[in-house]
Design an enzyme around this catalytic site. Structure first.
Site, PDB file in Angstrom:
ATOM      1  N   CYS A   2      35.997  55.091 -67.640  1.00  0.00           N
ATOM      2  CA  CYS A   2      35.764  56.545 -68.613  1.00  0.00           C
ATOM      3  C   CYS A   2      34.496  57.077 -67.856  1.00  0.00           C
ATOM      4  O   CYS A   2      33.724  56.398 -67.139  1.00  0.00           O
ATOM      5  CB  CYS A   2      35.808  55.797 -69.803  1.00  0.00           C
ATOM      6  SG  CYS A   2      36.981  54.956 -70.696  1.00  0.00           S
ATOM      7  N   ARG A  16      33.575  62.639 -73.966  1.00  0.00           N
ATOM      8  CA  ARG A  16      34.135  61.563 -72.830  1.00  0.00           C
ATOM      9  C   ARG A  16      35.243  61.818 -72.576  1.00  0.00           C
ATOM     10  O   ARG A  16      36.344  62.459 -73.211  1.00  0.00           O
ATOM     11  CB  ARG A  16      33.768  60.129 -73.423  1.00  0.00           C
ATOM     12  CG  ARG A  16      34.441  59.876 -74.736  1.00  0.00           C
ATOM     13  CD  ARG A  16      35.715  59.063 -74.616  1.00  0.00           C
ATOM     14  NE  ARG A  16      35.739  57.873 -73.821  1.00  0.00           N
ATOM     15  CZ  ARG A  16      35.164  56.655 -74.413  1.00  0.00           C
ATOM     16  NH1 ARG A  16      35.014  56.512 -75.460  1.00  0.00           N
ATOM     17  NH2 ARG A  16      35.022  55.516 -73.715  1.00  0.00           N
ATOM     18  N   ASN A  79      33.652  50.776 -70.608  1.00  0.00           N
ATOM     19  CA  ASN A  79      33.984  49.562 -69.963  1.00  0.00           C
ATOM     20  C   ASN A  79      32.980  49.121 -69.125  1.00  0.00           C
ATOM     21  O   ASN A  79      32.386  50.107 -68.393  1.00  0.00           O
ATOM     22  CB  ASN A  79      35.413  49.754 -69.295  1.00  0.00           C
ATOM     23  CG  ASN A  79      35.779  48.264 -68.937  1.00  0.00           C
ATOM     24  OD1 ASN A  79      35.803  47.420 -69.635  1.00  0.00           O
ATOM     25  ND2 ASN A  79      36.674  48.173 -67.970  1.00  0.00           N
TER      26      ASN A  79
END
Length: 324
Positions: A2, A16, A79
């Site tokens: 991401c 995002r 992540n």
């Protein structure tokens, strides 16, 4: 994988991309001020700041991926596999599970400075939400008007980094990502000069050659460099339409189309949704992989003193405006 960014014109924007191979039935979720948040090893917070963001709701509990609160503070978890490490409970610390971290901060804080104070006694613990939803390896960007930080929990403890670029991707750790930018200090938005050799009549043969060397692959380190370069050199007007449009263009530079990141067994990493939050006004804009039309949910049009969460499914079907 991401990418999260901040952006400021007249208002403060935070958002995002969420890149993954499958969805957890994500929704836009508004948590009103009187929803009671039960934390794993802390007191229940009955009254708090209202929150809007994307979450997976399980057992009436919003598991936020990213969100803003009504005071203009934003937070996103990305992540961080292979580097994140969560500790055992500590009697003298405030023990918070990763799935609680976003609401725990946004319930209580109005600024990044307040957040830093809250985090002084933080211990992120290795506690899953359920057997079906194990602990996610994450790190976080927290941002408000004029300031952003990155929070990482690794084996040697909690690290809080000032984030002057207002960008976060995945691995490696944030301090290494920032150091890696040194390799690209020669990039420019202007046409390049001939520094190769004054004896050779070298000339730019195309526009945009000042950015030669800007990485274009989908790795997290390359996306960090690309998003930072695009964001920090981005120019737009300060109207809502111009600001939101430019925000989506910035994140469009790191969009992941299906087929380019093959995970095997017919799975591909794609950008499931892209968000742009006007944190100053409490508006959550988003697009999805299947739907490029910008949709919006306004926090302050809801009953923010209610006790129950408010949920809106993401609009996923492509909406095409026909002009003739």
């Amino acid at each position: 994988m991401c990418t999260a960014i901040t952006y400021e014109t007249k208002d403060f924007y935070f958002g995002r991309t969420l890149d993954y191979e499958y969805s957890y039935k994500d929704e836009i979720v508004i948590t009103p001020r009187n929803y009671s948040f039960q934390f794993y090893n802390s007191e229940i917070i009955h009254n708090h700041y209202a929150i809007i963001g994307v979450a997976h709701v399980s057992e009436d509990y919003p598991l936020y991926y990213d969100a803003i609160n009504e005071k203009g503070l934003g937070m996103a978890g990305l992540n961080f596999a292979g580097n994140s490490f969560y500790q055992k409970e500590h009697a003298c610390k405030c023990n918070i599970a990763p799935f609680e971290f976003v609401p725990w901060v946004l319930c209580q804080c109005t600024t990044v400075e307040e957040t830093k104070e809250l985090l002084e006694n933080l211990n992120l613990v290795n506690t899953p939400f359920s057997k079906e939803l194990p602990v996610a390896p994450l790190h976080w960007m927290i941002a408000g008007h004029g300031k952003a930080i990155t929070v990482e929990s690794t084996e040697d403890g909690i690290h809080i980094y000032d984030n002057p670029v207002g960008v976060l991707t995945n691995n490696p750790p944030f301090n290494e990502q920032m150091f890696h930018l040194n390799n690209f200090m020669n990039l420019t938005t202007k046409q390049p000069q001939n520094n190769f050799c004054s004896k050779l009549p070298l000339q730019a043969y195309s526009r945009g050659m000042g950015a030669l060397g800007l990485p274009g692959d989908l790795s997290s380190e390359s996306r960090f460099v690309r998003a930072a370069f695009v964001k920090l050199n981005s120019v737009s007007g300060d109207s809502e339409e111009e600001s939101v449009s430019q925000f989506f263009h910035i994140l469009g530079s790191v969009d992941q189309p299906k087929g380019c990141c093959d995970l095997g067994d017919g799975k591909y990493e794609i950008t499931f949704y892209t968000s742009c939050c006007n944190a100053s006004k409490g508006i959550y804009y988003y697009t999805t992989y299947e739907n490029h039309q910008i949709s919006a949910v306004y926090m302050h049009r809801e009953r923010l003193n209610a006790p129950c969460i408010i949920r809106y499914p993401l609009i996923r079907k492509e909406q095409i405006r026909v002009q003739n």
